[in-house]
Design an enzyme around this catalytic site. Structure first.
Site, PDB file in Angstrom:
ATOM      1  N   MET A 168       0.829  -1.205   0.000  1.00 52.33           N
ATOM      2  CA  MET A 168       0.000   0.000   0.000  1.00 52.33           C
ATOM      3  C   MET A 168       0.864   1.256   0.000  1.00 52.33           C
ATOM      4  O   MET A 168       0.539   2.254  -0.659  1.00 52.33           O
ATOM      5  CB  MET A 168      -0.938  -0.010   1.217  1.00 52.33           C
ATOM      6  N   LYS A 169       1.974   1.223   0.718  1.00 47.11           N
ATOM      7  CA  LYS A 169       2.870   2.387   0.735  1.00 47.11           C
ATOM      8  C   LYS A 169       3.420   2.667  -0.665  1.00 47.11           C
ATOM      9  O   LYS A 169       3.511   3.827  -1.091  1.00 47.11           O
ATOM     10  CB  LYS A 169       4.022   2.134   1.724  1.00 47.11           C
TER      11      LYS A 169
END
Length: 287
Positions: A168-169
């Site tokens: 997600m980062k």
């Protein structure tokens, strides 16, 4: 939970650990390869650890915040012989998801649990305790350490299994890079058509193309002031991690290729230490 260990006291780590010191009622053990960084935290109320191993032996929750995969791997090589049942380790660094997943499996063999919990937003947000945090790993473990993460961030979300916080980062940061690249391209076009940057920004605000990165970077772009809030080299690292992830998974996203090309040129041009919005110079020079 009596003791929290924090490893990695750079710009982000210093601010994050200071928040824990201020808000946690127990002991906060800190370690960094830079003795001056440790001294800064002990002055704030932390207790100095003599080594990574000492933290692994004594802390109930262990947080790491270091620059790259090789640094995380080095830390865990030192910690693994000492990790034991009941401990939760939280790596908040931005590294390759596959590296984190492999380390989490080794930690599990020791009876401990590892979470990946990379952060978004700025150093100022870290100082204010207002980071966004993406968590990957055992959900029950996350529930246990939620109060600790809340000392550093105002938003946290569980993204799934180990490595998914890091995935997600990467999605977040590559989207940021893409937005900034679009801003850079349209500003270059605006200048070509004799529309000043300030007028461009105001006109954009009247419609649906308004965005945080145009608003927050426009003064820097007008002044050609590329002092670093988030460096081009750090964004390049994340873009390249994303590229590697796509190659492994077989997913083809042409926009990522474009962004990677811009950041590769930025690094080749010696802009790595400047803010990532300095990619405007790359776009303009190659227009």
């Amino acid at each position: 939970m009596k003791t929290i260990g924090f490893i990695g006291l750079g710009l982000m780590g210093e601010a994050m650990s200071k928040n824990i010191v201020a808000k946690f009622s127990g002991t906060v053990l800190v370690y960094d390869v830079n003795p001056a960084a440790i001294a800064t935290l002990t002055a704030a109320g932390a207790q100095a650890a003599g080594s990574v191993e000492e933290i692994a032996q004594q802390a109930d929750v262990i947080i790491s915040m270091v620059p790259r995969s090789e640094h995380v791997q080095a830390i865990y090589r030192q910690m693994l012989p000492w990790l034991h049942q009941g401990q939760i380790t939280i790596d908040m660094s931005t590294i390759e998801p596959a590296v984190s997943e492999a380390l989490a499996a080794e930690v599990a063999q020791k009876g401990a649990v590892m979470l990946d919990a990379p952060v978004v937003k700025s150093v100022q947000a870290a100082i204010n305790g207002e980071l966004g945090i993406y968590i990957g790993g055992d959900k029950a473990a996350w529930e246990k350490v939620k109060p600790v993460l809340a000392m550093m961030g105002c938003n946290q979300i569980h993204m799934g299994q180990n490595g998914r916080g890091l995935v997600m980062k990467m999605l977040h940061n590559v989207q940021v890079a893409g937005i900034q690249n679009s801003v850079n391209e349209m500003l270059t076009a605006a200048e070509h058509y004799n529309i000043p940057k300030a007028a461009f920004r105001e006109a954009i605000s009247y419609g649906g193309a308004a965005n945080f990165y145009l608003d927050s970077k426009i003064n820097s772009l007008i002044a050609e002031d590329y002092r670093t809030a988030f460096s081009l080299q750090n964004m390049a690292k994340d873009v390249n991690i994303m590229k590697s992830m796509l190659e492994t998974s077989g997913l083809h996203l042409p926009g990522v290729e474009v962004i990677k090309g811009v950041y590769d040129k930025g690094m080749e041009s010696g802009l790595g230490g400047e803010d990532f919005c300095a990619t405007f110079k790359v776009v303009k020079d190659n227009a």
